[in-house]
Design a protein around this motif. Structure first.
Motif, mmCIF file in Angstrom:
data_model
loop_
_atom_site.group_PDB
_atom_site.id
_atom_site.type_symbol
_atom_site.label_atom_id
_atom_site.label_comp_id
_atom_site.label_asym_id
_atom_site.label_seq_id
_atom_site.Cartn_x
_atom_site.Cartn_y
_atom_site.Cartn_z
ATOM 1 N N LEU A 24 0.812 -1.212 0.000
ATOM 2 C CA LEU A 24 0.000 0.000 0.000
ATOM 3 C C LEU A 24 0.848 1.266 0.000
ATOM 4 O O LEU A 24 0.312 2.371 0.038
ATOM 5 N N GLN A 25 2.163 1.094 -0.013
ATOM 6 C CA GLN A 25 3.112 2.215 -0.029
ATOM 7 C C GLN A 25 2.835 3.192 1.124
ATOM 8 O O GLN A 25 2.642 4.393 0.923
ATOM 9 N N PRO A 26 2.833 2.675 2.353
ATOM 10 C CA PRO A 26 2.516 3.531 3.504
ATOM 11 C C PRO A 26 3.653 4.492 3.824
ATOM 12 O O PRO A 26 4.808 4.261 3.462
ATOM 13 N N LYS A 27 3.299 5.540 4.549
ATOM 14 C CA LYS A 27 4.300 6.484 5.030
ATOM 15 C C LYS A 27 4.816 6.092 6.413
ATOM 16 O O LYS A 27 5.941 6.414 6.779
ATOM 17 N N VAL A 28 3.963 5.405 7.184
ATOM 18 C CA VAL A 28 4.306 5.012 8.555
ATOM 19 C C VAL A 28 3.926 3.556 8.753
ATOM 20 O O VAL A 28 2.839 3.127 8.348
ATOM 21 N N ILE A 29 4.825 2.779 9.395
ATOM 22 C CA ILE A 29 4.511 1.399 9.778
ATOM 23 C C ILE A 29 4.793 1.238 11.266
ATOM 24 O O ILE A 29 5.891 1.557 11.737
ATOM 25 N N VAL A 30 3.796 0.748 11.998
ATOM 26 C CA VAL A 30 3.987 0.375 13.397
ATOM 27 C C VAL A 30 4.397 -1.094 13.426
ATOM 28 O O VAL A 30 3.685 -1.955 12.895
ATOM 29 N N GLN A 70 18.346 -10.857 9.745
ATOM 30 C CA GLN A 70 17.875 -10.710 8.364
ATOM 31 C C GLN A 70 16.705 -9.735 8.274
ATOM 32 O O GLN A 70 16.648 -8.891 7.374
ATOM 33 N N VAL A 71 15.762 -9.843 9.226
ATOM 34 C CA VAL A 71 14.596 -8.956 9.212
ATOM 35 C C VAL A 71 15.010 -7.517 9.507
ATOM 36 O O VAL A 71 14.502 -6.568 8.893
ATOM 37 N N ILE A 72 15.952 -7.329 10.434
ATOM 38 C CA ILE A 72 16.446 -5.982 10.740
ATOM 39 C C ILE A 72 17.097 -5.360 9.505
ATOM 40 O O ILE A 72 16.837 -4.195 9.164
ATOM 41 N N ASP A 73 17.945 -6.133 8.830
ATOM 42 C CA ASP A 73 18.591 -5.625 7.607
ATOM 43 C C ASP A 73 17.543 -5.266 6.560
ATOM 44 O O ASP A 73 17.663 -4.245 5.860
ATOM 45 N N LEU A 74 16.516 -6.113 6.429
ATOM 46 C CA LEU A 74 15.450 -5.853 5.457
ATOM 47 C C LEU A 74 14.718 -4.560 5.792
ATOM 48 O O LEU A 74 14.503 -3.711 4.907
ATOM 49 N N LEU A 75 14.344 -4.380 7.049
ATOM 50 C CA LEU A 75 13.595 -3.181 7.438
ATOM 51 C C LEU A 75 14.419 -1.912 7.238
ATOM 52 O O LEU A 75 13.911 -0.889 6.772
ATOM 53 N N ARG A 76 15.704 -1.979 7.588
ATOM 54 C CA ARG A 76 16.560 -0.802 7.395
ATOM 55 C C ARG A 76 16.721 -0.478 5.906
ATOM 56 O O ARG A 76 16.722 0.692 5.512
ATOM 57 N N ASP A 77 16.829 -1.509 5.076
ATOM 58 C CA ASP A 77 16.975 -1.296 3.638
ATOM 59 C C ASP A 77 15.707 -0.686 3.042
ATOM 60 O O ASP A 77 15.773 0.246 2.226
ATOM 61 N N LEU A 78 14.542 -1.180 3.460
ATOM 62 C CA LEU A 78 13.275 -0.635 2.974
ATOM 63 C C LEU A 78 13.115 0.825 3.398
ATOM 64 O O LEU A 78 12.635 1.664 2.622
ATOM 65 N N GLN A 79 13.528 1.129 4.611
ATOM 66 C CA GLN A 79 13.434 2.499 5.093
ATOM 67 C C GLN A 79 14.349 3.427 4.291
ATOM 68 O O GLN A 79 13.963 4.539 3.924
ATOM 69 N N ARG A 80 15.540 2.942 3.985
ATOM 70 C CA ARG A 80 16.514 3.731 3.234
ATOM 71 C C ARG A 80 15.996 4.009 1.815
ATOM 72 O O ARG A 80 16.162 5.105 1.287
ATOM 73 N N ARG A 81 15.347 3.016 1.218
ATOM 74 C CA ARG A 81 14.894 3.166 -0.176
ATOM 75 C C ARG A 81 13.590 3.951 -0.311
ATOM 76 O O ARG A 81 13.383 4.643 -1.297
ATOM 77 N N HIS A 82 12.705 3.825 0.695
ATOM 78 C CA HIS A 82 11.366 4.398 0.546
ATOM 79 C C HIS A 82 11.063 5.516 1.541
ATOM 80 O O HIS A 82 9.979 6.120 1.456
ATOM 81 N N GLY A 83 11.962 5.781 2.474
ATOM 82 C CA GLY A 83 11.721 6.855 3.427
ATOM 83 C C GLY A 83 10.594 6.575 4.404
ATOM 84 O O GLY A 83 9.970 7.506 4.941
ATOM 85 N N ILE A 84 10.317 5.297 4.673
ATOM 86 C CA ILE A 84 9.231 4.934 5.583
ATOM 87 C C ILE A 84 9.633 5.279 7.023
ATOM 88 O O ILE A 84 10.789 5.114 7.425
ATOM 89 N N ALA A 85 8.672 5.736 7.798
ATOM 90 C CA ALA A 85 8.887 5.972 9.225
ATOM 91 C C ALA A 85 8.383 4.755 9.995
ATOM 92 O O ALA A 85 7.327 4.202 9.676
#
Length: 527
Positions: free
Chosen positions: A438-444, A459-474
């Motif tokens: 859904l291309q959210p701006k914020v994920i809890v 692995q999950v931490i690396d994934l979340l940090r990478d997604l944040q870096r690429r999409h600017g998610i909070a």
């Protein structure tokens, strides 16, 4: 030399329909007063070994080798003989007491069952012994807890009740299967200290099953490392953890959370602004069920969050962390003011709020419970697209599902399978993909790594940090695991009894905490 309490030789376990054996060629022995830890990732064979020792595996499991427990052949002896061993010579405590305890029985009934069967205790003598056991495991005012049901107890109290029930038969061997995985750090220290004290007092052997090497370091005399059903290394704990010989063991040790999130952009906009948020749960009493008071789950919390930023929310169980997260995404009614990704949750509800929901999503602690078992992965991930009418064509819908799976490093061809066909780490990736589509701006993120092995956590931490870096998610990252929170967060918010006791940059909060409570948490995490 005395015979070991548990002696396993050449253990092999094969489940019907499985391609590979769950356990193969395992030898282990444990003696009175000794603590032996079995470590490894999910699926390594740790828990099925413990269940095999007590002859608790289902009929679909075929067993090879010898299992001798307290002198009884647990593989071939009649079930009447094996029942005499369970609960008396050996007992087990499980990872999740809420599911292990009978929800329809009181504390008194849970513990009294073994005492009645083994010692024929009744009446005042039975009640007195139950109170003794509750006192031994550190339950305050045990008399008041006798009529309580499991749901009326905190996580720590439930764990202590389960330990008391296990001790009721005076076992020589206690098996602890992931006893601290889902509890906060201060409670973890208490439970481990309790187990050590009880072991020393009673002279029990302790078989500890865990994936947490900090627990092994603190508790075990010897350790066995398992991978895919095989023992790859064993020896004294200090020797194994300081000088591992096998590559898999080294990988487990190196999988401790580390690193930090990408720096925040100087011009990052504010996405979340919450002021004096309150979530109060009414206490009702009397025939008319009138409100006589409130449990203050969240009591006047204010916070802000910018694009690309991670706010870590930490605290013990019952501190209000999850209630705050649910309130911020509109899953709990709350007082105060909440501005969330362009939506004023105080002024919007129902149909008016629905168009905004795509901008803020939530990922839960237990992905298996959060994913509908009757839907394929593709339908689960695409459900949000359907609800928000974001993709009118089947081809476009399928393309976005494929892209979401690739974002979380899963093979798109897996979208036709069901949740039960995936590992815990894969299910969590599916839950993240469902939020991402859904291309959210914020994920809890509510305890998204607490039930995962350390290697999968990394692995999950690396994934979340990478997604944040690429999409600017909070992210609002809720967790009791301080090592994971530090690796993920720019800022930290520490909660206790529904209130903020400290907040600030992650490095400052962890390295120079100001509040006594924060210092207790940090000290417990490093113990």
């Amino acid at each position: 030399m005395n015979a070991p309490l548990l002696d396993i030789r050449g253990l092999g376990i094969q489940f019907a329909g499985a391609t590979n054996p769950a356990v193969q060629g395992l030898d282990l022995q444990i003696s009175a007063g000794e603590t032996l830890a079995i470590v490894g990732e999910s699926g390594s064979g740790k828990s099925v070994t413990a269940l095999a020792a007590l002859a608790l595996l289902p009929p679909t499991a075929s067993i090879e080798g010898a299992i001798t427990l307290a002198g009884v052949n647990m593989r071939d002896a009649p079930d009447s003989e094996r029942r005499k061993v369970r609960g008396t010579k050996a007992a087990i405590i499980f990872q999740e007491p809420m599911t292990a305890l009978n929800p329809l029985h009181t504390v008194e009934q849970q513990i009294g069952e073994t005492l009645t069967l083994k010692y024929r205790l009744t009446g005042a003598a039975l009640k007195a012994r139950i109170i003794e056991l509750l006192t031994e495991v550190g339950i305050d005012n045990p008399e008041t807890r006798l009529p309580s049901y499991p749901h009326q107890l905190s996580g720590g109290q439930r764990q202590r009740v389960m330990i008391a029930a296990a001790l009721a038969g005076d076992p020589d061997l206690l098996i602890a299967d992931e006893p601290t995985t889902a509890i906060d750090v201060t409670l973890q220290v208490q439970i481990l200290a309790l187990l050590k004290t009880l072991q020393a007092r009673r002279g029990m052997g302790l078989l500890l099953i865990t994936h947490d090497l900090s627990v092994v370091r603190r508790m075990a005399d010897r350790v066995i490392v398992m991978q895919r059903g095989q023992m790859v290394e064993q020896g004294a704990t200090d020797a194994i953890l300081s000088n591992p010989q096998h590559a898999y063991t080294r990988g487990l040790i190196d999988a401790e959370p580390n690193g930090e999130p990408a720096p925040l952009a100087p011009d990052a906009v504010t996405l979340v602004e919450a002021k004096e948020v309150k979530v109060w749960f009414p206490i009702k009493a009397g025939v008319l069920r009138r409100t006589v008071g409130h449990v203050k789950g969240v009591d006047g919390v204010s916070l802000t969050l910018k694009a690309g930023e991670t706010l870590g929310v930490v605290g013990e169980s019952g501190s209000g962390k999850s209630s705050l997260g649910y309130a911020l995404v509109g899953l709990l009614a709350a007082g105060g003011s909440i501005q969330m990704a362009g939506a004023d949750l105080g002024k919007l509800s129902g149909r008016a709020l629905r168009p905004h929901r795509r901008n803020f999503q939530i990922v839960f602690q237990d992905p298996f419970g959060a994913l509908n078992p009757r839907l394929t992965v593709g339908d689960l991930i695409g459900e949000g697209l359907d609800l928000h009418k974001l993709e009118p064509t089947q081809e476009g819908r399928d393309a976005r599902i494929v892209a979401a799976l690739r974002e979380v490093d899963l093979d798109p061809e897996l979208r036709h399978r069901y949740p039960h066909e995936f590992s815990g780490g894969q299910r969590q990736r599916i839950a993240i993909a469902r939020a991402l589509i859904l291309q959210p701006k914020v994920i809890v993120l509510d305890e998204p790594t607490s039930a995962l092995d350390r290697t999968v956590q990394a692995q999950v931490i690396d994934l979340l940090r990478d997604l944040q870096r690429r999409h600017g998610i909070a992210y609002i990252f809720i967790s009791h695991d301080l090592a994971v929170v530090r690796a993920m967060s720019h800022r930290i918010l520490v909660m206790r009894h529904g209130r903020i006791v400290e907040e600030g940059p992650a490095a400052k909060v962890f390295d120079a905490p100001e509040a006594d409570y924060t210092r207790e948490l940090v000290t417990a995490a490093r113990a």
